[in-house]
Design an enzyme around this catalytic site. Sequence first.
Site, PDB file in Angstrom:
ATOM      1  N   GLU A 104       4.619  -0.457   1.009  1.00  0.00           N
ATOM      2  CA  GLU A 104       4.624  -0.706  -0.435  1.00  0.00           C
ATOM      3  C   GLU A 104       4.486  -2.195  -0.763  1.00  0.00           C
ATOM      4  O   GLU A 104       4.280  -2.556  -1.915  1.00  0.00           O
ATOM      5  CB  GLU A 104       5.902  -0.171  -1.112  1.00  0.00           C
ATOM      6  CG  GLU A 104       6.151   1.292  -0.871  1.00  0.00           C
ATOM      7  CD  GLU A 104       7.484   1.770  -1.458  1.00  0.00           C
ATOM      8  OE1 GLU A 104       8.135   0.995  -2.191  1.00  0.00           O
ATOM      9  OE2 GLU A 104       7.873   2.917  -1.178  1.00  0.00           O
ATOM     10  N   GLU A 118       0.818  -1.216   0.000  1.00  0.00           N
ATOM     11  CA  GLU A 118       0.000   0.000   0.000  1.00  0.00           C
ATOM     12  C   GLU A 118       0.849   1.262   0.000  1.00  0.00           C
ATOM     13  O   GLU A 118       2.040   1.227   0.240  1.00  0.00           O
ATOM     14  CB  GLU A 118      -0.929   0.016   1.220  1.00  0.00           C
ATOM     15  CG  GLU A 118      -0.313  -0.487   2.516  1.00  0.00           C
ATOM     16  CD  GLU A 118       0.916   0.212   2.975  1.00  0.00           C
ATOM     17  OE1 GLU A 118       0.927   1.468   2.940  1.00  0.00           O
ATOM     18  OE2 GLU A 118       1.900  -0.447   3.367  1.00  0.00           O
TER      19      GLU A 118
END
Length: 351
Positions: free
Chosen positions: A317, A174
Site C-alpha cells: 500500500e 500498490e
Amino acid sequence: MKKLETTLKKIKKINTEKMAEAENRLDQLTKPKGSLGKLEKMAIKLAGISSELYPSFEKKTHLVMAGDHGVVAEGVSAFPQEVTTQMVHNFLNNGAAINVLAAEIGTEIQIIDMGMVDDLEQEDLIIKKVKNGTDNMVKGRAMSQKEAIQSLEAGIEIAEEYINSGSKVIGIGEMGIGNTTASSAIIAVITQANLKDIVGFGTGLDQAGVEHKIEIIKTALEKNNPNPENAVDILSAVGGLEIAGMAGVIIGAAANNIPVVMDGLISGAAALIAQKLNPEVVNYLIPSHSSVEPGHKKVYEQLELNPFLDLDMRLGEGTGAVLAMPFLDTSISLMKKMATFAEAAVENSQA
C-alpha cells in the site's frame, strides 16, 4: 512511446555543486562530522535533487496503484483476486492502514486503477486502466509491449499532474493480489539472483505455497524468456500494470526534479524497471523501509540504496513510504536550523 522517450531524455544528473554546499553546511554544524548518519545523506541528496539548499516538502502526495494479475489462477496467493477490488473500496472509504498513516503524517493520498479486473466508478478513484488485469504469464505474456508502454506513460502523466499542482515529493504504493509473484519475476530477471533468495510468503502463504510460487515463476520465465536488458520486454513478459505505472511515476518525477519515496518489494520492482530505462532515476529515489520479503534486499543491492526503517513490515500500500516521508523534512530542518560551531562559539578542533 513518444511520451516515454521524451520524458526519459529530460532526466538530468542531480546538482553536485548544491550537494557539496549541503555537505559543507552539515560539516560546520555543532556535531561530530557525519554523526547524523542517513539523515545527513538524505539532506545532501535532496539538495542535489531540488538544486536548493533548503527545499520544502510541504505538499506531499502518495499514490496507490491498483492492478490485477492473471497468474492468480495458478494459486500463487492465499487470497482470491476479488480482494483487490475489496481493498480499493476500503482505501476509498479511508479504512486501510495507508489511510490512517497518510492522515497522521499529513500526506495527500490518491488511488489509481491501473488495471483492475473490475470496473469501478467512484468519484475519488482515478481511472488509468490499460486492460482488465494482466494475462496469465504461465500461459503467455502478461501484456503486450504496447500495453506496457501505455502503463508507463500513464504513470508519467499522473506524476506530472500532481507535480503541476504543487506536489514536492511523491510516495508510491500498490494493491494487487498476485503482484509479489510478478515483482519476484522482474527482480529475478534483472538481478539474476536465485528465486529461492527472492520469493517470500507474500500475503499469507505457507512454505509449500512459497515452493509452488517459485515453480510458477520459473515456468513463466521459461515460457516468455524476457530480455534482461529491455525493461519494456520484461514488463510485457512477467510484469504488472500497477508496477509499470509506478515505474512511470518514478520517471515522470525524476524528469521534474522531484524525489520519489519507495515502499517495499513491488515498488522496488518498479524502481528496477525505471533504472533499466534510465539509470539516473536512482538518484531521485528515497528508500523507506526494509521489507520482510527477501527479494527486497536484492532490490536495494541492485539500486545501491539503503533503507531508513526496519519495522518487519510487508503490508504494501506504500505504508513504509508514507512513514518515511517526515524524514525528508527532518533532515532539511536539522541542516537549516542547527547552529554552526562559529555561531555557537563551540570549539571544534577535535570534531
